[in-house]
Design a protein around this motif. Structure first.
Motif, short mmCIF file in Angstrom:
data_model
loop_
_atom_site.label_atom_id
_atom_site.label_comp_id
_atom_site.label_asym_id
_atom_site.label_seq_id
_atom_site.Cartn_x
_atom_site.Cartn_y
_atom_site.Cartn_z
N LYS A 166 -10.20 12.79 0.89
CA LYS A 166 -9.22 12.35 2.14
C LYS A 166 -8.21 11.53 1.81
O LYS A 166 -7.14 11.63 2.24
CB LYS A 166 -10.08 11.68 3.23
CG LYS A 166 -10.93 12.92 3.91
CD LYS A 166 -11.61 12.28 5.11
CE LYS A 166 -12.89 11.51 4.66
NZ LYS A 166 -13.79 11.20 6.07
N ASN A 167 -8.39 10.40 0.93
CA ASN A 167 -7.61 9.28 0.62
C ASN A 167 -6.25 9.85 -0.27
O ASN A 167 -5.37 9.44 0.04
CB ASN A 167 -8.35 8.14 -0.30
CG ASN A 167 -7.61 7.00 -0.23
OD1 ASN A 167 -7.08 6.43 1.05
ND2 ASN A 167 -7.18 6.62 -1.55
N ALA A 168 -6.72 11.09 -1.14
CA ALA A 168 -5.73 11.49 -1.98
C ALA A 168 -4.88 12.41 -1.28
O ALA A 168 -3.72 12.19 -1.08
CB ALA A 168 -6.32 12.46 -3.05
N LEU A 169 -5.33 12.93 -0.03
CA LEU A 169 -4.40 13.71 0.83
C LEU A 169 -3.61 12.99 1.61
O LEU A 169 -2.46 13.25 2.02
CB LEU A 169 -5.24 14.90 1.61
CG LEU A 169 -6.07 15.89 0.73
CD1 LEU A 169 -6.92 16.73 1.59
CD2 LEU A 169 -4.77 16.94 0.44
N LEU A 170 -4.23 12.04 2.10
CA LEU A 170 -3.66 10.94 3.20
C LEU A 170 -2.33 10.55 2.54
O LEU A 170 -1.32 10.24 2.95
CB LEU A 170 -4.53 10.03 3.83
CG LEU A 170 -5.26 10.50 4.92
CD1 LEU A 170 -6.32 9.73 5.23
CD2 LEU A 170 -4.70 11.13 6.10
N PHE A 171 -2.82 9.97 1.18
CA PHE A 171 -1.69 9.16 0.37
C PHE A 171 -0.56 9.96 0.13
O PHE A 171 0.62 9.55 0.24
CB PHE A 171 -2.35 8.79 -0.79
CG PHE A 171 -1.58 7.62 -1.37
CD1 PHE A 171 -1.45 6.48 -0.97
CD2 PHE A 171 -1.45 7.78 -2.87
CE1 PHE A 171 -0.82 5.38 -1.55
CE2 PHE A 171 -0.65 6.67 -3.66
CZ PHE A 171 -0.35 5.59 -2.84
N LEU A 225 1.00 1.22 13.92
CA LEU A 225 0.02 2.30 13.89
C LEU A 225 -1.30 2.10 13.13
O LEU A 225 -2.14 2.87 13.15
CB LEU A 225 0.32 3.64 13.65
CG LEU A 225 1.53 3.97 14.44
CD1 LEU A 225 2.34 5.26 14.12
CD2 LEU A 225 1.17 4.44 16.02
N LYS A 226 -1.17 0.94 12.23
CA LYS A 226 -2.40 0.70 11.25
C LYS A 226 -2.73 2.04 10.51
O LYS A 226 -3.91 2.44 10.19
CB LYS A 226 -3.68 0.19 12.23
CG LYS A 226 -3.11 -1.08 12.85
CD LYS A 226 -4.30 -1.81 13.62
CE LYS A 226 -4.02 -2.86 14.12
NZ LYS A 226 -5.12 -3.41 15.02
N ILE A 227 -1.84 2.67 9.70
CA ILE A 227 -1.96 3.53 8.95
C ILE A 227 -2.61 3.22 7.78
O ILE A 227 -2.21 2.29 7.06
CB ILE A 227 -0.74 4.54 8.59
CG1 ILE A 227 -0.03 5.26 9.77
CG2 ILE A 227 -0.89 5.54 7.37
CD1 ILE A 227 1.02 5.87 9.62
N SER A 228 -3.85 3.85 7.40
CA SER A 228 -4.65 3.06 6.49
C SER A 228 -4.20 3.27 5.02
O SER A 228 -4.57 2.09 4.17
CB SER A 228 -6.12 4.17 6.50
OG SER A 228 -5.97 5.58 5.93
N VAL A 229 -3.45 4.32 4.61
CA VAL A 229 -2.90 3.72 3.05
C VAL A 229 -1.88 3.04 2.83
O VAL A 229 -1.37 3.06 1.78
CB VAL A 229 -2.70 5.62 2.78
CG1 VAL A 229 -3.97 6.46 2.56
CG2 VAL A 229 -1.56 6.16 3.61
#
Length: 500
Positions: free
Chosen positions: A306-311, A490-494
């Motif tokens: 998930k982190n790879a795709l969001l990044f 929006l506090k986007i995590s990445v």
């Protein structure tokens, strides 16, 4: 954000920046020779097509080497089987020497036949194309050792040096054009390019030696790890061959319009500034995902995926939209006063780049999803969608050429990328169940921020349209400020990983 996520994102960011610098040097060289020799130069178009043939052939084998070698080698390291890992690499190198040597010989002998792929259209200098093919074919051997060394270093957590490998070739290209470009012309450019590729494995060799690795000729085709690699390799070859064949098909169609050089230039521009980010992310995450899969850590695997795709989405979406919006301004800056057909070249190159930029959004997801499947020892699913992409691309190209001519290739590329990329993400979620409410919300926030960025940049571009320099700089500055400001709100995590 979890510390491990931040560390992975920081490694991906570092790798992306280093890789971007190296590729940018090569791109400067491309810009220089496009300006010096002209986009309609038949010898330059022959060189461009000839360069892509060994690139395409090795891209198939090189990607197969990397995506099959890294998961198996990383899994052996994760399970403390270092002797097996050493033997596996020895085997891979020995097999590659034999196979690549055969392919180089076959390519040199088949060069006249390959040149006949472009029968018809405006291009007629097939003798020069044959010569260029024969000079450039041996590059596959250099590419081969480069891919193996990259995979070996990446499996040991060394990412920065492999990301830097294209820089020396770019420097050689620039030096040639400055000092010898006018005297030796396109023919010298061919030899300078081959020399640049030779430097890729050479600059990694000292780092490989520092790992303690020493090559020993081993050709054990019955080794269980080689057999496992072979089982994985066939679908991977199908996947990559499908993508590369439709890429080569597009370039052969462009050669008929005598637009191969300018189309390749536009495509490389997108790849340098956008896909470089994706390759860096995939480079960092593939060994990590392979190790987590080998340890059966399902939760950790899904979190990293998930982190790879969001990044990827966070970096690629605004870049692609920005390139599409500013396509004419960018090409006017790069091609201004460098081409006798300047206005036509700018319009053609700008539209080509814009279409490729939109398609690369889907391609980025495809690249990450492919490697996620490979990390889990599944290469059949990417192979299936690779064939779907190839068939869709070729069919769309043939259908669109009568209506939109040279633009058919990038438009078909985008259509095929969205078909294949969407299918791969759906299949990946079906296999792992990584999609969650958190993931959907984060994707939505990134999409919202990028959309508002696009609107703000468009408004600024319209207001500054009559001021040549500001019409390019101001939209970029405002767009970046709006995007990162909204990402913070929006506090986007990445975002934290990107800033670090």
């Amino acid at each position: 954000m979890h510390p491990k996520k931040t560390s992975e994102n920081r490694s991906a960011s570092d790798t992306a920046v280093i890789s971007l610098c190296g590729r940018f040097l090569t791109f400067i060289g491309r810009t220089m020779y496009i300006g010096r020799y002209g986009t309609a130069n038949p010898l330059l178009n022959a060189f461009t097509f000839a360069l892509n043939v060994p690139n395409v052939i090795f891209a198939v084998l090189g990607t197969a080497l990397g995506t099959v070698m890294i998961p198996i080698y990383s899994s052996l390291l994760a399970n403390e089987k270092r002797d097996e890992a050493k033997k596996f690499i020895d085997n891979i190198i020995s097999i590659s020497i034999v196979l690549l040597g055969f392919l180089v010989l076959a390519g040199v002998l088949a060069a006249p036949w390959i040149s006949r792929l472009v029968e018809g259209g405006q291009f007629t200098d097939r003798g020069y194309l044959t010569f260029a093919l024969r000079v450039l074919m041996p590059m596959m051997i250099f590419f081969g050792f480069g891919a193996i060394f990259q995979g070996l270093l990446q499996s040991h957590g060394i990412f920065r040096l492999p990301a830097f490998v294209s820089a020396p070739g770019g420097i050689i290209l620039i030096l040639y054009l400055v000092f010898l470009g006018d005297k030796l012309g396109v023919t010298g450019l061919i030899f300078a390019t081959a020399l640049g590729v030779l430097t890729q494995p050479l600059i990694m060799l000292p780092a490989v030696k520092r790992l303690g690795y020493r090559y020993k000729f081993t050709l054990d085709l019955k080794d269980k790890n080689i057999r496992a690699a072979a089982r994985l390799c066939v679908p991977v070859l199908i996947t990559v061959a499908s993508y590369q064949l439709h890429f080569l098909f597009g370039h052969s169609m462009a050669l008929r319009f005598n637009t191969t050089a300018i189309m390749d230039y536009a495509q490389q521009l997108v790849q340098v500034f956008i896909l470089t980010l994706v390759y860096a992310i995939a480079m960092v995450y593939l060994p990590k995902l392979s190790g987590l899969w080998a340890k059966s850590d399902t939760q950790g695997y899904n979190e990293s995926l998930k982190n790879a795709l969001l990044f990827t989405f966070f970096l690629v979406l605004p870049a692609a939209l920005g390139f599409f919006l500013m396509r004419f301004e960018i090409m006017a800056l790069l091609l201004s006063r460098r081409d006798s057909q300047n206005a036509h070249s700018i319009e053609l190159a700008g539209n080509l780049m814009g279409f490729y930029a939109i398609g690369v959004i889907a391609t980025s997801f495809k690249e990450v999803a492919d490697r996620a499947f490979y990390s889990g020892k599944n290469s059949k699913t990417p192979a299936f969608f690779g064939v779907c992409i190839m068939v869709t691309n070729i069919a769309a190209t043939l259908l669109l050429i009568p209506a939109i001519g040279a633009y058919a290739m990038p438009v078909a590329y985008g259509i095929a990328a969205f078909v294949g990329g969407g299918g791969l993400i759906f299949a990946l979620n079906k296999r792992t169940g990584f999609v969650s409410l958190y993931f959907v919300l984060e994707m939505g926030k990134i999409g919202l921020a990028a959309s508002l960025m696009f609107l703000a940049a468009w408004l600024v571009r319209e207001l500054s349209a009559h001021i040549p320099v500001l019409s390019l700089i101001l939209p970029a500055i405002v767009g970046a400020a709006v995007y990162f400001g909204l990402a913070f709100m929006l506090k986007i995590s990445v975002l934290r990983g990107v800033l670090r």
